[in-house]
Design a protein around this motif. Sequence first.
Motif, short mmCIF file in Angstrom:
data_model
loop_
_atom_site.label_atom_id
_atom_site.label_comp_id
_atom_site.label_asym_id
_atom_site.label_seq_id
_atom_site.Cartn_x
_atom_site.Cartn_y
_atom_site.Cartn_z
N MET A 57 -7.21 14.55 -8.59
CA MET A 57 -7.83 14.47 -7.26
C MET A 57 -8.26 13.04 -6.93
SD MET A 57 -7.51 17.20 -5.66
CE MET A 57 -8.45 16.62 -4.26
N GLN A 58 -8.78 12.30 -7.92
CA GLN A 58 -9.16 10.91 -7.68
C GLN A 58 -7.95 10.07 -7.29
OE1 GLN A 58 -11.14 9.51 -11.22
NE2 GLN A 58 -13.08 10.50 -10.72
N LEU A 59 -6.87 10.24 -8.03
CA LEU A 59 -5.66 9.46 -7.74
C LEU A 59 -5.00 9.94 -6.45
CD1 LEU A 59 -4.39 9.26 -11.40
CD2 LEU A 59 -4.91 7.29 -9.95
N PHE A 60 -5.09 11.22 -6.18
CA PHE A 60 -4.56 11.76 -4.93
C PHE A 60 -5.31 11.16 -3.74
CE2 PHE A 60 -4.04 15.36 -1.83
CZ PHE A 60 -2.66 15.27 -1.72
N ALA A 61 -6.63 11.07 -3.85
CA ALA A 61 -7.43 10.46 -2.77
C ALA A 61 -7.08 8.98 -2.62
CB ALA A 61 -8.92 10.62 -3.09
N ALA A 62 -6.84 8.29 -3.73
CA ALA A 62 -6.44 6.88 -3.65
C ALA A 62 -5.10 6.72 -2.95
CB ALA A 62 -6.37 6.28 -5.06
N ALA A 63 -4.15 7.62 -3.26
CA ALA A 63 -2.84 7.56 -2.61
C ALA A 63 -2.96 7.80 -1.10
CB ALA A 63 -1.90 8.60 -3.23
N VAL A 64 -3.78 8.76 -0.72
CA VAL A 64 -3.98 9.05 0.70
C VAL A 64 -4.63 7.87 1.40
CG1 VAL A 64 -5.20 10.54 2.34
CG2 VAL A 64 -4.10 11.55 0.35
N ALA A 93 0.83 -1.21 0.00
CA ALA A 93 0.00 0.00 0.00
C ALA A 93 0.86 1.26 0.00
CB ALA A 93 -0.93 -0.01 1.21
N LEU A 94 1.90 1.28 0.81
CA LEU A 94 2.78 2.46 0.88
C LEU A 94 3.53 2.67 -0.43
CD1 LEU A 94 4.16 1.96 4.50
CD2 LEU A 94 2.63 3.78 3.74
N ALA A 95 3.98 1.58 -1.04
CA ALA A 95 4.71 1.69 -2.30
C ALA A 95 3.83 2.24 -3.41
CB ALA A 95 5.27 0.32 -2.70
N LEU A 96 2.59 1.73 -3.50
CA LEU A 96 1.68 2.22 -4.53
C LEU A 96 1.30 3.67 -4.28
CD1 LEU A 96 0.19 1.41 -7.08
CD2 LEU A 96 -1.72 0.64 -5.67
N SER A 97 1.12 4.03 -3.02
CA SER A 97 0.82 5.42 -2.68
C SER A 97 1.96 6.34 -3.11
CB SER A 97 0.58 5.55 -1.17
OG SER A 97 0.38 6.89 -0.80
N PHE A 120 -9.87 -3.01 -3.36
CA PHE A 120 -10.57 -1.99 -4.15
C PHE A 120 -9.61 -1.04 -4.86
CE2 PHE A 120 -12.37 2.34 -4.37
CZ PHE A 120 -13.39 2.11 -5.27
N LEU A 121 -8.60 -0.55 -4.14
CA LEU A 121 -7.78 0.54 -4.66
C LEU A 121 -6.69 0.08 -5.64
CD1 LEU A 121 -7.44 2.66 -1.41
CD2 LEU A 121 -8.71 3.28 -3.48
N VAL A 122 -6.10 -1.10 -5.43
CA VAL A 122 -5.05 -1.55 -6.34
C VAL A 122 -5.57 -1.72 -7.77
CG1 VAL A 122 -3.46 -3.44 -6.87
CG2 VAL A 122 -3.59 -2.54 -4.55
N PRO A 123 -6.69 -2.45 -7.99
CA PRO A 123 -7.21 -2.52 -9.36
C PRO A 123 -7.59 -1.16 -9.94
CG PRO A 123 -8.22 -4.21 -8.00
CD PRO A 123 -7.48 -3.29 -7.07
N PHE A 124 -8.13 -0.27 -9.09
CA PHE A 124 -8.49 1.07 -9.56
C PHE A 124 -7.26 1.81 -10.08
CE2 PHE A 124 -8.66 5.63 -8.50
CZ PHE A 124 -9.69 6.03 -9.35
N VAL A 125 -6.17 1.78 -9.32
CA VAL A 125 -4.95 2.48 -9.73
C VAL A 125 -4.35 1.84 -10.98
CG1 VAL A 125 -2.61 3.12 -9.04
CG2 VAL A 125 -4.48 3.29 -7.39
N LEU A 126 -4.32 0.52 -11.04
CA LEU A 126 -3.78 -0.15 -12.23
C LEU A 126 -4.63 0.16 -13.46
CD1 LEU A 126 -2.75 -3.63 -10.76
CD2 LEU A 126 -1.28 -1.65 -11.23
#
Length: 335
Positions: A244-251, A74-78, A210-216
Amino acid sequence: MMHPAMIRRQRWMTVSLFLLILLTIFVSAGLGYSSLSYDRLLPTLFGQGTFKEEFALFSVRLPRIFVTLLAGMALALSGAILQTITRNDLADPGIIGINSGAGVGMALFYLYFPIHAGLFVYMLPFVSFISAFAAASLIYLFSYQKHTGLQPIRFVLTGVGFSMALSGVMIVLISSAERTKVEFIAKWLAGNIWGTDWPFIWALLPWLIFLVPFVLYKCRTLNLLGMNEPAAIGVGVAVSKERMQLFAAAVALAASAVSITGGIAFVGLMAPHMAKALIGPRSQMHLPLALLLGGWLLLIADTIGRNLLEPDGIPAGIMVALLGAPYFIYLLLRK
């Protein structure tokens, strides 16, 4: 279109990293305060161990291993997202204040709200996300200029300032708290892996599912956001909305991880850089490698740290910082 040789290279590296993680899990499972010999690992895993061996493996070692692995991913993807959308190689959730924002929310929730043991584990990532997102939004606003957009250097410097200020808020919060609660928050600040039971895994896992597939899925958008803004707008990207969407995902990724593992920095800085060095900057290529590298980095740091000094060891956050701080200085000088 990606060259077939590059795709083969990525697959080979992915398999190699996966095998390296499995090897590290095997080594980590056999090391610790409670001895569990390597020749007894597989029999114990398949239900043929003694009560002591099964307790050491299933109640102590494996939950901690999986928590560190998931949190590192999670930290690496963020970190990879932040570095791309800000176009700044120094961006990391621990350095720019996101982790500190999550920590303030965690401390407030832990110190001043009634805690039900069963709900605490699952509420903590949500509380940390809300607090971290509020801090990250302020950092983003202070770094943004109307005519020139987001300023990468200003973003990092503002984040560092917020991180220091929020760390001061944490000290004020714990200055009048009970001793037992102060000890817990002090361990969190040091990056001591404290969520080492199976419920913490179930609390963290949905965020990644939820977030890993979204970011990929957003890899193409990330590639375009890594360019300058006029170029991204020219090919039809809604820059503000996507950022903003990706920023929220990183947070969300960073907050959910550190709420359980403590204030760990530099994993999100190092893993994306290592992945880019191996396969190149294209998001489709380096993000899967960054995920695996982040999980492995935190896992190996925790494995080494908890076995250096018995019985408590050295917090994983300190072990990662011993590697990450020199790397941050190197990047700072280079950039």
